[in-house]
Design a protein around this motif. Sequence first.
Motif: not given
Length: 679
Positions: A374, A382, A385, A392-393, A423
């Motif tokens: 993501l 981290k 996220e 989410t991605h 990313y």
Amino acid sequence: MRKLSYPLIFALFLLSVSASAEAALSINVLGDVIQNLSEDCYSYIPNHRTALTEEFIGKVNPAVRERLGIAADGNARLVIRVQSPRPEDITLSANLPPGAVLENIKRTASGSRLTVKTEPVGAAGKYQSSAVLTAPEEWPGNDKQEFFPITVTASQGDEGLSKEIKIYRAPVVLVHGLWSDGETFGDVNDEQTVAGALFAKGAHHGYFEYPGDQGPSEVLPRSADIFCRAVENMVRDLRMKKIEATRVDLVGHSMGGLMARKFFLNRYYRNNQNYNQGAVRRIVMLATPNTGSGITSYVTEDVLWLSDDTIAASPDYREKMEQVFEIMGKAGMNVKGSAIKDLALNSSELRLLNDNLPAGLPLYRIAGDTGEALIMPGAVGKIIEGIITPYTHKKIYNNIPALFDGYNNNGGKPRFEPEDSDYLVGLSSALWEGVMSRDKSEIIKGRQHMGMGTDAGIASRVAALLCGPVSAFEPIPQRSQLRFPEQPTPSLMKGSAGAALSSLSDAEFTQKLGELESLLENRNTKAEGQALGKLTGLSCYPESPVLISAGTTRRLAISGSYSTGKRKNVSHKKDGTKYEVADASVALVDEDGMLTALKPGRTTLTVKNGNISATVDIFVIPFAVVAADDKVDPDNPPVDPADEINPEAPRGSSSSGCNTGAGLVLLLLPALAFIIKKS
């Protein structure tokens, strides 16, 4: 038979020398003569069709306009001027590489061999023929050659004279992206970076610098000359070295590619420096969000293009993210600037660029692919996220042509088809799908968005592309097949607000926020490398003298040489380097080596690091580019500040002596008569 005396023999020898001088040819290779061109005309006046003439060429002063070479930019022209005391036709021939052209000044004949009629010019007894040499678009040499030599030969009767012309690589302008600067392309001393690979290949390069939180809508309105000045600096650098150049290559990372595209809409893109043919030869895009990025739509809360509306519908969630954005802003990542707005899907700036393509420009795209990760690797990623859940991605990165097609053809409902990203930019945007094919592009698996300019594989690839055949590039089409939606009003999706908010408690969120702030504050801290030894010397790139247009900036790369034989970039204050400008009214240099030109003039920069110093001459010149839509009075055309036209015979050139033969004969005749009489 009367025996000739030694004085008579000597007199006859002098007479033969004078006759030889009278018959001698001369060649001048001249640049910056042509100011405009069309299919049937070369002109020496910007924005006019006043034809180039032998009379005008004869007045050009080679002391200023003489050239040793030409850049392989596919557009630069050199005028080959041949002068003689005889009126016979002159034949010009050259061993031209593919793509180079030799033609007469009237554009009625071309080839590697031309016969051109002479015309009387200047003083009585002087005749002249001229031709125009056009540079090839492709670099004809190999990787190890600094230049590729060709020879031009002028012949008249039994006489011949040759001159070497050197072909150099086209200059390059590097354009950084969001929240970045020119150093994103690495160190000129490191061949594993884009800047270093170009330097090693002998490709002269510079940077277009701009505030990293500003987008193309703010940086490059149509009337702005800032990008043109960066190009002008590159062109003038080479011309100062007696290399004719008119175009540059562009390498744009991320938003830098959009800056490059916006430049084509600028009024200064076509100007007298490039004969109104355009300022760019080729362009390489690295992870450019050509159609936007889902993550910027998330930041701007335009949830129409996201398969989740939480950030727009939940005040609590939005308040928490505002705290995250504030911390990012303090760390130099301002999400409130025009850059983020311009990069959002279906922004007004992207629609403008989609409707105005730089048709025909050779383009190559390189995209990274980190799958469905993501944000970014490491602790910062981290933390973020965890904070931005439920996103989410798959909810942020979707194929953009599918999104737009669904909106246009399905009652305003985007079609969500998840795709990979690097990313920050989805593959469909980096590859410019819907406009370009995938044939002349590449995807690098595992390559993330940041750090592309210092990736060894990408650096080598970029240098090879710019020095290789144009067939590796895909021309940008006349029109985009991708139809952007009409500007929609951001709308909520399906009433899903708060359905899956982050599971972090307020206390956990505050803790994560503190960790994020600490990491961002220290993200640029690097461990010291291996010992370099004692500093023994300093050098500057670009080399002294540095030419710069008034009102612009240039990044100076200061390299330190060490007793171990290693080199390192020491441009910054943290490296112990200091800058002193002799005349601060002409130019300034900040503590990290950014040169700012204030007004035309000359000054000296002293660079110091410990007890080692170096001096750099700085020449600031007026901005002198004439845009294609500028009105020019043909009876009073603008004069380039570096220009010098001498209405008399050329001086300081290889033609000195070509008209002295007749005078020498007249001087020798009385002496010769006396010697013969005595003999």
